[in-house]
Design an enzyme around this catalytic site. Structure first.
Site, short mmCIF file in Angstrom:
data_model
loop_
_atom_site.label_atom_id
_atom_site.label_comp_id
_atom_site.label_asym_id
_atom_site.label_seq_id
_atom_site.Cartn_x
_atom_site.Cartn_y
_atom_site.Cartn_z
CE LYS A 1 5.72 -1.40 10.23
NZ LYS A 1 4.72 -0.80 9.35
N GLY B 1 -4.97 -1.79 4.89
CA GLY B 1 -4.17 -2.92 4.41
C GLY B 1 -4.86 -4.26 4.64
NE ARG B 2 -6.69 -3.80 10.73
CZ ARG B 2 -6.01 -2.67 10.89
NH1 ARG B 2 -4.83 -2.51 10.29
NH2 ARG B 2 -6.49 -1.69 11.62
CG HIS C 1 -4.44 -35.84 15.47
ND1 HIS C 1 -4.64 -37.07 16.03
CD2 HIS C 1 -5.41 -35.67 14.55
CE1 HIS C 1 -5.68 -37.66 15.45
NE2 HIS C 1 -6.16 -36.82 14.54
CD GLU D 1 8.99 -6.22 7.31
OE1 GLU D 1 8.78 -5.08 6.83
OE2 GLU D 1 8.62 -6.56 8.45
CD GLU E 1 -2.09 -4.46 11.31
OE1 GLU E 1 -2.66 -4.22 10.24
OE2 GLU E 1 -0.88 -4.79 11.36
CE LYS F 1 -3.52 2.38 2.73
NZ LYS F 1 -4.51 2.32 3.80
O1 F6P Z 1 3.00 -3.29 9.81
C1 F6P Z 1 1.64 -3.21 9.66
C2 F6P Z 1 1.22 -2.86 8.26
O2 F6P Z 1 1.19 -1.49 8.11
C3 F6P Z 1 -0.12 -3.49 7.95
O3 F6P Z 1 -1.17 -2.77 8.43
C4 F6P Z 1 -0.05 -3.62 6.47
O4 F6P Z 1 -1.00 -4.52 6.00
C5 F6P Z 1 1.37 -4.09 6.29
O5 F6P Z 1 2.10 -3.38 7.27
C6 F6P Z 1 1.96 -3.89 4.93
O6 F6P Z 1 1.95 -2.53 4.55
P1 F6P Z 1 2.13 -2.12 3.05
O7 F6P Z 1 1.03 -2.70 2.26
O8 F6P Z 1 2.11 -0.62 3.06
O9 F6P Z 1 3.46 -2.64 2.59
#
Ligand code: F6P
Length: 546
Positions: free
Chosen positions: A515, A268-269, A387, A215, A354, A209
């Site tokens: 972060k 995002g979620r 299990h 990452e 979240e 987003k």
């Molecule tokens: O770290 C949380 C977050 O901001 C989530 O809410 C989001 O889904 C995810 O990181 C990834 O963010 P982005 O889509 O901006 O890479």
């Protein structure tokens, strides 16, 4: 600004009391002390032959048996009073209309607009413009046979939705087209994926987003370097990399020309319905992706139109508050009896924890310590979970409501396996409720019991308290439409419980401290400087560098 956008801008946030400041709360407390705490499911079923019918609901694509929950008619009545006093209906309407209910970020919350038919929700022209473009691209990828592998690089909401939905809809997938999901900054995630790829036949989707997430940016850079190291030219990046993001400029700076956009009012979620759903669309095709949206939209309409007593997401959100704040259950287990839904618990963890893992209200006031919010959400597909951790669900010291998801018709040709799966699913909810007394256990002769063990002690160890609550959802089939409806049901349930608790379910400030500290620690890994760190962090840094 078009008319829909203008009316969205005009929609106002609705104020309402927090759940524990209502008259209904007091009534619920009295009811809990008098009847709720001690409610016995076995007695409730024995007393009322109509309990199953009275406490089950049919919503679009999802049947829900709520009868094995610790509720009675009065609980439901008081909970509905609570919903009324907390103005859940008005707040739901404000969300659908585009009011900036994500107040800390000043944003609307309009994932429902992503699945609304043309012309029926705010930002319709933009939404359907991108959707048409993205689905045309998905069909092209499926059709031209040039790509055998598609790698989605994203994390959190830019990973979990597609990573969950693609295996769930495997029966609708295109054979010969492999979808991969890389999310973790741990190189053990991307390395084995890259090992199997041919660059000429691979499409990378960089999903973010913000297009700033550490990452995702790191993995995208690794993918780009790998691509060029395989002898591919810079000029070929345009064909082999695309982005799904609200930050088109940053994607362009990375060298990506083909971008599918979305908007800041898509959390995002809550984003799998947007361009973030591109891997799903590539896997199942445009028509099936539209069916996924249609299923979610049908659940949206149900949430808006169904009477409160028949409104499934509303009832679930109320039940969550009943369990969390009265019974004080701290977790809920998700047990999908469909292997395709193996990533659903992880997806729901982000959706729920979240969204509702908050301890300060939307008004900035800390919640009282007694007002618990998001439970821990966790689980595994059945029968595997049976299990592993079901022992604790049946005989542990904590009561953990379980959510079973059963699918009537399988997407495979092994009917005997499916019957066994369904029998297991029903047996587990039955066992949780029924239990077994020590007297019953004493009549048994377990072959593995020691011949010298004290019989009474053994009977107590082999007894089950029972009266452990569960909900069972039944889908006729796991299809794009039913999956869409199921996920929208969970979204609206999270909205409901978050609204009752008076928190903002749509921000996530809690992810930021870690972060920021990570960014401060990174250079210390290069120079070994532990000055000013707490003793533990300094010690660990030095140990990891040695
Ligand atoms: O770290 C949380 C977050 O901001 C989530 O809410 C989001 O889904 C995810 O990181 C990834 O963010 P982005 O889509 O901006 O890479």
């Amino acid at each position: 600004m078009n008319a829909a956008a203008a009316s969205a801008a005009a929609a106002a946030v609705v104020t309402a009391p927090r759940c524990d400041r209502t008259k209904a709360w007091g009534a619920l407390q009295g009811h809990f002390e008098a009847h709720g705490r001690e409610l016995d499911l076995r007695e409730a079923f024995a007393r009322d032959a109509g309990r199953f019918d009275a406490f089950s609901l049919q919503a679009p694509e999802v049947f829900a048996d709520l009868s094995k929950n610790l509720i009675d008619v009065a609980t439901r009545r008081f909970l509905l009073d609570l919903a009324r006093e907390c103005r859940i209906a008005e707040r739901r309407d404000a969300m659908f209309a585009g009011a900036p209910i994500n107040t800390s970020e000043g944003r609307a919350v309009l994932h429902t607009a992503l699945r609304a038919p043309p012309g029926t929700a705010p930002f319709s022209a933009e939404v359907h413009g991108v959707l048409d473009e993205m689905l045309a691209f998905a069909e092209q990828v499926r059709g031209d046979g040039a790509f055998t592998d598609v790698v989605n690089i994203g994390i959190g909401g830019s990973d979990l939705g597609p990573a969950m939905a693609v295996p769930a809809l495997d029966a609708f997938g295109q054979r010969g087209l492999r979808l991969h999901f890389v999310s973790n900054v741990d190189g053990h995630d991307i390395a084995p994926v890259l090992r199997e790829l041919q660059p000429r036949q691979t499409l990378f989707i960089i999903a973010s987003k913000t297009f700033t997430t550490q990452e995702t940016m790191a993995n995208a850079a690794v993918a780009r370097r790998w691509f060029l190291a395989q002898g591919m030219a810079e000029s070929e990046i345009g064909r082999h990399f695309c982005a799904t993001t609200t930050n088109v400029q940053a994607a362009a700076a990375f060298g990506i020309a083909r971008t599918f956009g979305f908007w800041d009012w898509v959390g995002g979620r809550y984003s799998l319905w947007s361009a973030i759903g591109l891997p799903i669309a590539i896997a199942i095709g445009a028509a099936n992706f539209r069916a996924l949206l249609a299923g979610a939209h049908a659940m949206d309409r149900h949430f808006v139109e169904a009477a409160p007593a028949a409104n499934l997401p509303l009832q679930l959100g109320l039940l969550d508050v009943w369990y969390r704040n009265f019974h004080r259950f701290a977790s809920r287990s998700i047990a999908p009896y469909h292997q395709g839904l193996r990533r659903l618990p992880a997806y729901l963890q982000q959706l729920e924890m979240e969204s509702n893992g908050k301890r300060v209200g939307a008004d900035g006031e800390p919640l009282p310590a007694t007002l618990g919010t998001s439970p821990v959400v966790w689980g595994e597909p059945g029968t595997n979970g049976q299990h592993a951790y079901f022992q604790m669900l049946h005989q542990g010291t904590d009561v953990i409501p379980v959510e079973f998801i059963a699918v009537k018709r399988p997407g495979h040709d092994y009917p005997a396996l499916h019957t066994m799966l369904l029998a297991n699913c029903l047996a587990q909810s039955q066992a949780l409720m029924q239990g077994k007394t020590a007297a019953e256990a004493a009549t048994e002769h377990p072959p593995t019991a020691s011949p010298t063990v004290d019989r009474a002690a053994l009977a107590r160890q082999r007894s089950f308290p029972g009266n452990r609550p569960s909900t069972t959802f039944v889908l006729d089939e796991l299809t794009p439409r039913s999956l869409g409806a199921l996920l929208a049901m969970y979204e609206h349930r999270v909205f409901t419980s978050g609204a009752l608790w008076g928190i903002n379910s749509f921000d996530q400030w809690g992810v930021e401290l870690g972060k920021a500290l990570c960014n401060q620690l990174l250079p210390r890994f290069a120079n070994g400087d532990a000055a000013g760190l707490d003793g533990s962090t300094a010690g660990l840094l030095q140990r990891l560098m040695r």
